[in-house]
Motif scaffolding. Structure first.
Motif, PDB file in Angstrom:
ATOM      1  N   GLU A  33      47.110  42.255  50.722  1.00  0.00           N
ATOM      2  CA  GLU A  33      47.282  40.871  50.248  1.00  0.00           C
ATOM      3  C   GLU A  33      45.949  40.144  50.103  1.00  0.00           C
ATOM      4  N   ASN A  34      45.004  40.416  51.007  1.00  0.00           N
ATOM      5  CA  ASN A  34      43.714  39.725  50.987  1.00  0.00           C
ATOM      6  C   ASN A  34      42.718  40.341  50.006  1.00  0.00           C
ATOM      7  N   PHE A  35      43.111  41.420  49.339  1.00  0.00           N
ATOM      8  CA  PHE A  35      42.220  42.046  48.365  1.00  0.00           C
ATOM      9  C   PHE A  35      42.308  41.288  47.044  1.00  0.00           C
ATOM     10  N   ASN A  36      41.599  40.169  46.942  1.00  0.00           N
ATOM     11  CA  ASN A  36      41.576  39.437  45.683  1.00  0.00           C
ATOM     12  C   ASN A  36      40.818  40.205  44.602  1.00  0.00           C
ATOM     13  N   TYR A  37      39.950  41.090  45.050  1.00  0.00           N
ATOM     14  CA  TYR A  37      39.138  41.862  44.111  1.00  0.00           C
ATOM     15  C   TYR A  37      38.862  43.219  44.714  1.00  0.00           C
ATOM     16  N   ILE A  38      38.867  44.238  43.878  1.00  0.00           N
ATOM     17  CA  ILE A  38      38.528  45.587  44.323  1.00  0.00           C
ATOM     18  C   ILE A  38      37.752  46.262  43.198  1.00  0.00           C
ATOM     19  N   ASP A  39      36.616  46.854  43.540  1.00  0.00           N
ATOM     20  CA  ASP A  39      35.809  47.516  42.524  1.00  0.00           C
ATOM     21  C   ASP A  39      36.071  49.014  42.529  1.00  0.00           C
ATOM     22  N   ALA A  40      35.309  49.746  41.713  1.00  0.00           N
ATOM     23  CA  ALA A  40      35.519  51.191  41.585  1.00  0.00           C
ATOM     24  C   ALA A  40      35.266  51.917  42.900  1.00  0.00           C
ATOM     25  N   VAL A  41      34.257  51.475  43.665  1.00  0.00           N
ATOM     26  CA  VAL A  41      33.952  52.107  44.946  1.00  0.00           C
ATOM     27  C   VAL A  41      35.090  51.877  45.938  1.00  0.00           C
ATOM     28  N   GLY A  42      35.630  50.658  45.956  1.00  0.00           N
ATOM     29  CA  GLY A  42      36.746  50.361  46.851  1.00  0.00           C
ATOM     30  C   GLY A  42      37.978  51.161  46.506  1.00  0.00           C
ATOM     31  N   ALA A  43      38.277  51.303  45.204  1.00  0.00           N
ATOM     32  CA  ALA A  43      39.431  52.100  44.779  1.00  0.00           C
ATOM     33  C   ALA A  43      39.245  53.568  45.154  1.00  0.00           C
ATOM     34  N   LYS A  44      38.033  54.065  44.987  1.00  0.00           N
ATOM     35  CA  LYS A  44      37.739  55.457  45.356  1.00  0.00           C
ATOM     36  C   LYS A  44      37.896  55.663  46.853  1.00  0.00           C
ATOM     37  N   MET A  45      37.476  54.663  47.648  1.00  0.00           N
ATOM     38  CA  MET A  45      37.587  54.785  49.094  1.00  0.00           C
ATOM     39  C   MET A  45      39.046  54.799  49.535  1.00  0.00           C
ATOM     40  N   LEU A  46      39.890  53.949  48.935  1.00  0.00           N
ATOM     41  CA  LEU A  46      41.309  53.963  49.273  1.00  0.00           C
ATOM     42  C   LEU A  46      41.930  55.315  48.938  1.00  0.00           C
ATOM     43  N   THR A  47      41.563  55.863  47.808  1.00  0.00           N
ATOM     44  CA  THR A  47      42.073  57.185  47.425  1.00  0.00           C
ATOM     45  C   THR A  47      41.602  58.250  48.405  1.00  0.00           C
ATOM     46  N   GLN A  48      40.358  58.164  48.828  1.00  0.00           N
ATOM     47  CA  GLN A  48      39.804  59.134  49.773  1.00  0.00           C
ATOM     48  C   GLN A  48      40.496  59.043  51.126  1.00  0.00           C
ATOM     49  N   ILE A  49      40.718  57.818  51.615  1.00  0.00           N
ATOM     50  CA  ILE A  49      41.393  57.630  52.896  1.00  0.00           C
ATOM     51  C   ILE A  49      42.803  58.191  52.834  1.00  0.00           C
ATOM     52  N   ILE A  77      49.905  49.245  60.956  1.00  0.00           N
ATOM     53  CA  ILE A  77      49.790  48.356  59.804  1.00  0.00           C
ATOM     54  C   ILE A  77      48.434  47.679  59.873  1.00  0.00           C
ATOM     55  N   PHE A  78      47.582  47.978  58.906  1.00  0.00           N
ATOM     56  CA  PHE A  78      46.187  47.540  58.912  1.00  0.00           C
ATOM     57  C   PHE A  78      45.974  46.428  57.899  1.00  0.00           C
ATOM     58  N   SER A  79      45.151  45.450  58.281  1.00  0.00           N
ATOM     59  CA  SER A  79      44.829  44.340  57.391  1.00  0.00           C
ATOM     60  C   SER A  79      43.349  44.009  57.489  1.00  0.00           C
ATOM     61  N   MET A  80      42.718  43.759  56.341  1.00  0.00           N
ATOM     62  CA  MET A  80      41.329  43.329  56.294  1.00  0.00           C
ATOM     63  C   MET A  80      41.251  42.018  55.515  1.00  0.00           C
ATOM     64  N   LYS A  81      40.605  41.026  56.095  1.00  0.00           N
ATOM     65  CA  LYS A  81      40.585  39.680  55.518  1.00  0.00           C
ATOM     66  C   LYS A  81      39.388  39.514  54.590  1.00  0.00           C
ATOM     67  N   SER A  82      39.387  40.291  53.518  1.00  0.00           N
ATOM     68  CA  SER A  82      38.311  40.203  52.536  1.00  0.00           C
ATOM     69  C   SER A  82      38.680  41.050  51.335  1.00  0.00           C
ATOM     70  N   SER A  83      38.019  40.770  50.230  1.00  0.00           N
ATOM     71  CA  SER A  83      38.141  41.658  49.085  1.00  0.00           C
ATOM     72  C   SER A  83      37.446  42.980  49.401  1.00  0.00           C
ATOM     73  N   LEU A  84      37.800  44.020  48.665  1.00  0.00           N
ATOM     74  CA  LEU A  84      37.255  45.351  48.915  1.00  0.00           C
ATOM     75  C   LEU A  84      36.291  45.721  47.802  1.00  0.00           C
ATOM     76  N   TYR A  85      35.041  45.945  48.171  1.00  0.00           N
ATOM     77  CA  TYR A  85      34.043  46.345  47.191  1.00  0.00           C
ATOM     78  C   TYR A  85      33.007  47.236  47.872  1.00  0.00           C
ATOM     79  N   PHE A  86      31.960  47.607  47.126  1.00  0.00           N
ATOM     80  CA  PHE A  86      31.038  48.641  47.596  1.00  0.00           C
ATOM     81  C   PHE A  86      30.379  48.319  48.932  1.00  0.00           C
ATOM     82  N   ALA A  87      30.183  47.020  49.223  1.00  0.00           N
ATOM     83  CA  ALA A  87      29.464  46.643  50.437  1.00  0.00           C
ATOM     84  C   ALA A  87      30.284  46.836  51.705  1.00  0.00           C
ATOM     85  N   ASN A  88      31.612  46.799  51.610  1.00  0.00           N
ATOM     86  CA  ASN A  88      32.429  46.935  52.821  1.00  0.00           C
ATOM     87  C   ASN A  88      33.440  48.077  52.738  1.00  0.00           C
TER      88      ASN A  88
END
Length: 301
Positions: A200-216, A98-109
């Motif tokens: 839960e900590n993803f208050n915001y996710i951009d197109a790059v972040g959504a693409k990365m989740l799909t890729q993973i 069970i993985f958690s990241m304490k930040s929104s997901l966007y192109f920079a991370n």
């Protein structure tokens, strides 16, 4: 005039002591104070203030580029999941990360998220896929429900495992362990079949972040490991839907809570499934909620 200078220096001295408090509290906050102070001294007040604001915005980007990531564990017999390194009572579920990241997901991370999942889970799907394509199984084992099917020992590769031809085959990473180093039972196996990403900590996710989740999710799916999402906020769900995540992975991989996802991930193991379900039980022998979002409908924007 001398009195005015003395009073001003007193306030200045008090402000200087604030630096030590900020240093103990946060190194980045102390850096913002120091950069702003030096800029005001060297340049005009207005320029120094603008430099301080700009540097403060830069630190926000730095914080979100490499946010804190952790593996969560179940606390006792509850449906609470916390950082297993911070809470000694938090225990991992067998076969589930069970993985958690304490930040929104966007192109920079986005790429940082991918690397952290690979590292913390102990399984890099790219390496597994490349090894399968090259016909090399050194350090990689394919098993069905965690049971070893067959092993072929070789001096060069150490060992190889054959897949039983079942769609339930699971790929286990042995972290470089070799049979000749000792008995197979002593090898460091990672019987991973499901990865749950707590959003839960993803208050915001951009197109790059959504693409990365799909890729993973797609990469792990290719080697027989399920990727489930839990506690997604409405805006995140809307972005994932528009980005085509549901079309690729389906809505059955998205859950209301981490515990629901964990129950779903362990439904094939009656012992673990019953243990997880106990926290939901009241009068019914089955948990009241063990299904994902399903055909959820998003509110209008």
């Amino acid at each position: 005039l001398s009195c005015i200078i003395v009073v001003a220096l007193k306030a200045f001295k008090q402000q200087c002591t604030e630096l030590f408090r900020l240093w103990n509290l946060s190194k980045l906050d102390a850096a913002i104070w120091f950069v702003t102070f030096v800029s005001v001294v060297l340049f005009a007040f207005e320029i120094g203030l603008l430099v301080g604001v700009g540097f403060s915005l830069l630190t926000v980007v730095i914080r979100t580029q490499r946010p804190e990531c952790a593996l969560l564990g179940r606390v006792g017999r509850t449906d609470l999941y916390r950082d297993k390194d911070a809470y000694k009572d938090a225990k991992e579920i067998s076969g589930v990360k069970i993985f958690s990241m304490k930040s929104s997901l966007y192109f920079a991370n986005a790429e940082y998220l991918q690397n952290q999942i690979y590292e913390l889970s102990g399984v890099d799907p790219k390496e597994v896929i490349n090894a399968q394509s090259a016909g090399q199984a050194s350090g990689i084992c394919s098993c069905t429900q965690g049971a070893l099917v067959a092993q072929n020992i070789s001096e060069s590769n150490g060992f190889e495992c054959e897949l039983a031809g079942s769609s339930l085959g699971q790929h286990l990473h042995l972290n470089g362990a070799r049979v000749e180093d000792g008995p197979l039972e002593q090898a460091e196996l990672c019987e991973l079949h499901t990865i749950i990403i707590d959003c839960e900590n993803f208050n915001y996710i951009d197109a790059v972040g959504a693409k990365m989740l799909t890729q993973i999710a797609t990469q792990y799916h290719e080697i027989g490991i399920k990727v489930l999402l839990a506690r997604c906020q409405i805006d995140v769900l809307r972005t994932l839907t528009k980005a085509g995540f549901n079309d690729v992975m389906g809505t059955e991989t998205i859950f209301l809570s981490v515990h629901d996802a964990a129950i779903y991930a362990t439904h094939h193991d009656e012992t673990i499934f019953f243990e997880l379900s106990r926290s939901h039980m009241i009068d019914s022998p089955m948990p009241p909620r063990k299904t994902p979002y399903g055909s959820f409908s998003l509110p209008d924007e």
